[in-house]
Design a protein around this motif. Structure first.
Motif, PDB file in Angstrom:
ATOM      1  N   UNK A   1       0.810  -1.211   0.000  1.00  0.00           N
ATOM      2  CA  UNK A   1       0.000   0.000   0.000  1.00  0.00           C
ATOM      3  C   UNK A   1       0.839   1.254   0.000  1.00  0.00           C
ATOM      4  N   UNK A   2       0.165   2.355  -0.263  1.00  0.00           N
ATOM      5  CA  UNK A   2       0.768   3.678  -0.236  1.00  0.00           C
ATOM      6  C   UNK A   2       0.029   4.520   0.801  1.00  0.00           C
ATOM      7  N   UNK A   3       0.776   5.219   1.655  1.00  0.00           N
ATOM      8  CA  UNK A   3       0.211   6.161   2.614  1.00  0.00           C
ATOM      9  C   UNK A   3       0.599   7.570   2.184  1.00  0.00           C
ATOM     10  N   UNK A   4      -0.336   8.499   2.261  1.00  0.00           N
ATOM     11  CA  UNK A   4      -0.045   9.853   1.790  1.00  0.00           C
ATOM     12  C   UNK A   4      -0.668  10.878   2.732  1.00  0.00           C
ATOM     13  N   UNK A   5      -0.007  12.030   2.811  1.00  0.00           N
ATOM     14  CA  UNK A   5      -0.457  13.109   3.681  1.00  0.00           C
ATOM     15  C   UNK A   5       0.083  14.423   3.134  1.00  0.00           C
ATOM     16  N   UNK A   6      -0.770  15.436   3.136  1.00  0.00           N
ATOM     17  CA  UNK A   6      -0.353  16.781   2.744  1.00  0.00           C
ATOM     18  C   UNK A   6      -1.166  17.781   3.553  1.00  0.00           C
ATOM     19  N   UNK A   7      -0.510  18.844   3.996  1.00  0.00           N
ATOM     20  CA  UNK A   7      -1.197  19.871   4.769  1.00  0.00           C
ATOM     21  C   UNK A   7      -0.647  21.233   4.397  1.00  0.00           C
ATOM     22  N   UNK A   8      -1.543  22.200   4.309  1.00  0.00           N
ATOM     23  CA  UNK A   8      -1.175  23.591   4.060  1.00  0.00           C
ATOM     24  C   UNK A   8      -1.834  24.437   5.140  1.00  0.00           C
ATOM     25  N   UNK A   9      -1.034  25.239   5.832  1.00  0.00           N
ATOM     26  CA  UNK A   9      -1.550  26.087   6.898  1.00  0.00           C
ATOM     27  C   UNK A   9      -1.291  27.547   6.632  1.00  0.00           C
ATOM     28  N   UNK A  10      -2.186  28.380   7.158  1.00  0.00           N
ATOM     29  CA  UNK A  10      -2.037  29.834   7.003  1.00  0.00           C
ATOM     30  C   UNK A  10      -2.394  30.489   8.331  1.00  0.00           C
ATOM     31  N   UNK A  11      -1.416  31.109   8.973  1.00  0.00           N
ATOM     32  CA  UNK A  11      -1.633  31.780  10.254  1.00  0.00           C
ATOM     33  C   UNK A  11      -0.681  32.965  10.339  1.00  0.00           C
ATOM     34  N   UNK A  12      -1.011  34.073   9.688  1.00  0.00           N
ATOM     35  CA  UNK A  12      -0.114  35.236   9.695  1.00  0.00           C
ATOM     36  C   UNK A  12      -0.002  35.847  11.085  1.00  0.00           C
ATOM     37  N   UNK A  13       1.158  36.445  11.347  1.00  0.00           N
ATOM     38  CA  UNK A  13       1.389  37.063  12.645  1.00  0.00           C
ATOM     39  C   UNK A  13       0.374  38.183  12.874  1.00  0.00           C
ATOM     40  N   UNK A  14      -0.181  38.222  14.074  1.00  0.00           N
ATOM     41  CA  UNK A  14      -1.126  39.271  14.422  1.00  0.00           C
ATOM     42  C   UNK A  14      -2.543  39.020  13.977  1.00  0.00           C
ATOM     43  N   UNK A  15      -2.778  37.924  13.241  1.00  0.00           N
ATOM     44  CA  UNK A  15      -4.128  37.639  12.750  1.00  0.00           C
ATOM     45  C   UNK A  15      -4.917  36.855  13.787  1.00  0.00           C
ATOM     46  N   UNK A  16      -6.216  37.039  13.756  1.00  0.00           N
ATOM     47  CA  UNK A  16      -7.103  36.283  14.631  1.00  0.00           C
ATOM     48  C   UNK A  16      -7.603  35.004  13.977  1.00  0.00           C
ATOM     49  N   UNK A  17      -7.090  34.695  12.792  1.00  0.00           N
ATOM     50  CA  UNK A  17      -7.545  33.529  12.045  1.00  0.00           C
ATOM     51  C   UNK A  17      -6.381  32.565  11.815  1.00  0.00           C
ATOM     52  N   UNK A  18      -6.680  31.294  11.897  1.00  0.00           N
ATOM     53  CA  UNK A  18      -5.717  30.241  11.556  1.00  0.00           C
ATOM     54  C   UNK A  18      -6.442  29.208  10.712  1.00  0.00           C
ATOM     55  N   UNK A  19      -5.857  28.895   9.549  1.00  0.00           N
ATOM     56  CA  UNK A  19      -6.477  27.972   8.604  1.00  0.00           C
ATOM     57  C   UNK A  19      -5.538  26.797   8.356  1.00  0.00           C
TER      58      UNK A  19
END
Length: 906
Positions: free
Chosen positions: A283-301
């Motif tokens: 089998x093949x296992x795969x994982x990818x993640x992209x995050x966005x959390x700019x300094x001073x922001x109230x949002x984290x994605x």
């Protein structure tokens, strides 16, 4: 003068010998103690690590010296040494010990705060000790947990918690539920990649802290995976193991850039021949993640995708004890597989599982204000795959009558001679002969369906026009699905109070059908499974591969139906926390589950069912009281009204809604105590869970030759137990951990019912005699002890696990339990296993690296891990293995296995 100098030296030496600094390391945000933080005198090799309560004692350090304090996931800090110092490390991300939490939607329990029984498994332990074991087996050292490999194929394991099966235990990945929405099961072969991407596991036993629409009965297993990492770097891992196991993994993190973006990637491939004969896989296992959390922001994605496409051959046919003795290697050959053989000189098995289940998750954390936070998680999965197996009336031809039905292979082959022509001398299957028999016994087709005249056509029942029903082909039973959902929670903190309201929405469509996978030498297959057709010949096959067309849009045989399930849930929470000694919480939720079934083949007069809505809910609460910095007490209690599963709504594979539906009712009470100091941590808890209002239908025969059906209602079972966990660190080199779990899980009473005949008329009464019958298929007593010793960069660990109180898997609607003097559940022999492991850490070309070796079941202990039958010995002279009748179909646990892994960080 000499005496004076000597005195000065002795005084200075004594001062140095007794010089020490004591202090405590805590999380700067939560104020929780940090266990395992490293404290070093700057510029030296002198250091120590913090204890279970965060405290430390650094010998040789003096006030005024500079100390460096570090911990995984926290910013490294330098501080001037001072007696009684408190070090508050700032976290880089949301953490629980070593575990990184990827979203605030995840319900995480904290020791000395959340009033539930929890065990947390760190990512370092997963990385080091899983190897080629099944992923759930890492939890075997947890109180109340019992896992087995079942038939022994890759990913065919299962887990029970406090005696409750997987369908009665909630499994979450980053807060998203992954139990099948129709039957509640978890197929671990779909989650092979968890070994690579898990950043920790938290097992919440009992009611747990989850706010999902439908809470668990046995507990909640919350698995955390990697996110987009803040630091740049990568890892290359190469593993090998017994029976040809090979696994290669590579991962890379870009790190967080100035604009707040970060990404992480992982890809791994594994393959192996399998410990059990004929159970190879890859089998093949795969994982990818992209995050966005700019300094001073109230949002984290954070957006992530993970999955594990795999195929593996299986051992599905039950194997009796005497089969293990009569076939394969001499003695008890626990590798024996009734299903295994060869085709064209290569391994072939009628039973193969193949699946690919990618899970995509989008997390959005919004800090609206200092007191108000919104966490939202949207997820989706499109699982494709199924399992292969035999199809055709091969039982009508003794030469290819290979699979026993309600008997073992010894009776079927050795005593009755069935299938002997297609079995090799060692008992394995000669599939080349199966093809020869299929072709040699089939006449050319003479029917009216154009395009197939003169070809060799087989079937399962149709036998006109030259069609041969005494054949064997390989079909694929498919269980694909489309699944989307969303979880959102709004948290409001006001002084010492926290209020939360949330929603849990899910929509699921399961596609269930059969397709042809291998015609085994024939040219086509005559299918009569579609009631909308008089019959059709099919010659299109699918491939038993996770990355190829699985036949959803192609021709199908035997059956084709969909299950449509919707969940809509709301929940609320009120929590009081004085941030010193008292935490109290009250949770409640309500959910509606909708069920609908569509049948494209079997019910032309009623192709679509009505939509059935069933409500359910829960209320649970508890409190934790910290007596002082060392001791705490907690309790929790709750009530759950849980909706039935899909098959209970539509019994008998029909579109008619069950008129006797009722929600199961669960009540639970738990008490716990915890103690912690620098080198000792103890947790003990007692629980009682009553699982009631269950419904069982049982066919019975009454005196006078009257047959009918008894409907037993309000069947309940009680699970009680005591659990103990201990961690003790003798010094910085030697530490111990252990646990004891003692359960008393049994049916509470006998149950009476009225018997009805086919005209639904009352014809008598029946009793189900199950009072005090033990719950089967999970060990009611387990214990675990582990010692770990460290010498420089070399670690050794030795573990012993003992299992007792294990009973056979049985159903109480077995006719044996209609007799008042039945023997109850069959108790299996106890067993103990020893595991050994070693890790060495070193630099390889300037890169931090490690090499790990695990040897499991070191002494090759022979033991039964589970029994599929409940056959008691008729008398003492009946042949038996350790008191278990030879006729019982069991799974023996694996013998000695090993794995070795090289890990290079760059």
């Amino acid at each position: 003068m000499r005496q004076f100098l000597l005195s000065v030296v002795l005084i200075l030496a004594s001062q140095a010998a007794f010089a020490q600094i004591t202090g405590k390391v805590i999380d700067a945000e939560s104020k929780d103690p940090l266990q395992g933080a490293t404290i070093v005198i700057k510029g030296t090799q002198t250091g120590t690590i913090s204890g279970f309560d965060g405290s430390f004692k650094l010998q040789g350090a003096k006030a005024g010296e500079t100390l460096q304090i570090s911990f995984i996931g926290f910013e490294t800090m330098e501080m001037v040494a001072a007696e009684g110092m408190v070090v508050a490390l700032v976290p880089k991300a949301n953490l629980l010990g070593e575990i990184v939490i990827t979203s605030n939607v995840i319900d995480v329990a904290k020791e000395r705060e959340t009033p539930v029984a929890i065990t947390t498994i760190a990512p370092s332990e997963i990385t080091l000790k899983v190897g080629n074991m099944e992923f759930p087996e890492i939890m075997n050292r947890t109180p109340g947990v019992y896992t087995t490999k079942e038939g022994g194929g890759y990913g065919d394991s299962r887990l029970s918690l406090r005696g409750f099966t997987q369908s009665n235990t909630s499994f979450l990945i980053n807060g998203q539920p992954v139990n099948d929405m129709e039957n509640g099961w978890v197929y671990w072969s779909n989650w092979q990649g968890m070994t690579d991407v898990a950043s920790g596991i938290q097992i919440q036993r009992g009611l747990g802290a989850s706010r999902l629409a439908v809470p668990s009965v046995g507990g909640t297993v919350s698995i955390f995976t990697k996110a987009a990492e803040v630091e740049e770097g990568g890892t290359l891992t190469q593993g090998i193991g017994n029976d040809g196991y090979v696994k290669t993994s590579v991962s890379y993190n870009t790190g967080k850039n100035d604009n707040g973006w970060a990404s992480s990637f992982l890809l791994s491939r594994w393959s192996g021949n399998g410990y059990v004969n004929g159970t190879s896989g890859e089998g093949w296992n795969y994982f990818a993640a992209v995050g966005y959390a700019p300094e001073g922001s109230n949002h984290a994605l954070n957006l992530s995708v993970l999955g594990a496409g795999q195929w593996h051959n299986q051992r599905s046919s039950w194997v009796s004890i005497r089969d293990y003795i009569n076939f394969g290697e001499s003695g008890v050959d626990r590798k024996w597989n009734t299903d295994a053989g060869e085709l064209g000189g290569e391994e072939f098995n009628m039973r193969r599982n193949f699946y690919n289940k990618p899970l995509a998750t989008f997390n959005w954390d919004w800090e609206i204000s200092n007191d108000v936070k919104l966490a939202t998680s949207l997820y989706g999965s499109a699982g494709r795959g199924g399992g292969t197996g035999p199809r055709g009336g091969n039982f009508r031809n003794s030469d290819i009558d290979l699979y026993p039905f309600n008997i073992d292979l010894t009776k079927h082959l050795l005593e009755d001679g069935k299938g002997a022509a297609s079995r090799n001398p060692d008992g394995s299957i000669d599939f080349d002969n199966v093809i020869a028999v299929n072709r040699g016994t089939t006449s050319p087709y003479t029917g009216s369906i154009s395009g197939f005249q003169g070809q060799l056509i087989g079937s399962n029942g149709f036998r006109n026009d030259g069609v041969n029903r005494a054949v064997l082909v390989r079909r694929a039973s498919m269980n694909s699905h489309n699944w989307v959902g969303g979880i959102s929670t709004l948290d409001i903190t006001k002084d010492k109070w926290r209020y939360s309201v949330g929603v849990d929405l899910r929509s699921y469509t399961g596609f269930h059908y059969r397709a042809l996978e291998n015609l085994m030498g024939l040219d086509g297959y005559y299918s009569t499974g579609n009631a909308n057709s008089a019959g059709q010949i099919q010659n299109v096959t699918i491939s038993a591969s996770p990355f190829r067309n699985t036949g959803l849009e192609r021709e199908k045989i035997d059956y084709f139906n969909t299950g449509i399930v919707g969940w809509q849930g709301v929940n609320g929470l009120i929590e009081y926390n004085n941030e010193s000694s008292v935490t109290a919480v009250l949770q409640a939720g309500y959910s509606n589950q909708s069920f609908k079934r569509e049948d494209f083949f079997d019910q032309p007069a009623n192709p679509i069912s009505e939509k059935k809505n069933i409500g359910g809910g829960y209320v649970k609460g508890g409190a934790n009281y910290n007596l002082d910095e060392r001791s705490n007490f907690f309790f929790n209690a709750g009530y759950i009204s849980r909706q039935p599963l899909f098959d209970a709504v539509f019994p008998g594979f029909a579109n008619d809604v069950n008129t006797d539906l009722q929600n199961e009712e669960i009540t639970s009470l738990e008490l716990g105590y915890g103690f912690v100091n620098n080198n000792l941590k103890v947790n003990v808890n007692a629980y009682s869970t009553n699982w009631g209002n269950r419904f069982i239908s049982q066919g019975v025969s009454l005196p006078g030759g009257i047959d009918g059906t008894a409907q037993f209602k309000d069947v309940d079972v009680r699970h009680m137990g005591l659990e103990l966990e201990v961690d003790y660190r003798y010094n910085s080199q030697l530490k111990f951990k252990g646990m004891v779990s003692a359960g008393d899980w049994k049916y509470t009473k006998d149950f009476n019912a009225t018997v009805f005949n086919d005209q639904n008329q009352s014809v008598g009464n029946a009793t189900l005699y199950v009072k005090d019958a033990k719950v089967g298929d999970a060990a009611q007593f387990t214990s675990y002890f582990e010692a770990e010793y460290k010498i420089g960069k070399l670690n050794f660990d030795l573990a012993y696990r003992f299992v007792d109180g294990l009973y056979a898997d049985y159903s109480i609607n077995n006719t044996d339990f209609l007799q008042p003097n039945n023997k109850g559940a069959l108790k299996l022999p106890s067993y103990g296993l020893v595991d050994l492991g070693s890790t060495v850490r070193f630099d390889l070309l300037g890169n931090s690296s490690s090499f790990r070796v695990n040897v499991n079941n070191l002494f090759n202990t022979l033991y039964i891990s589970e029994s599929n039958t409940n056959i008691h010995r008729a008398n003492e002279s009946a042949p038996a293995w350790k008191g278990i009748d030879y006729a019982n179909s069991v799974w023996f646990g694996f013998g000695t296995t090993w794995n070795a892994t090289l890990r290079i960080n760059f």
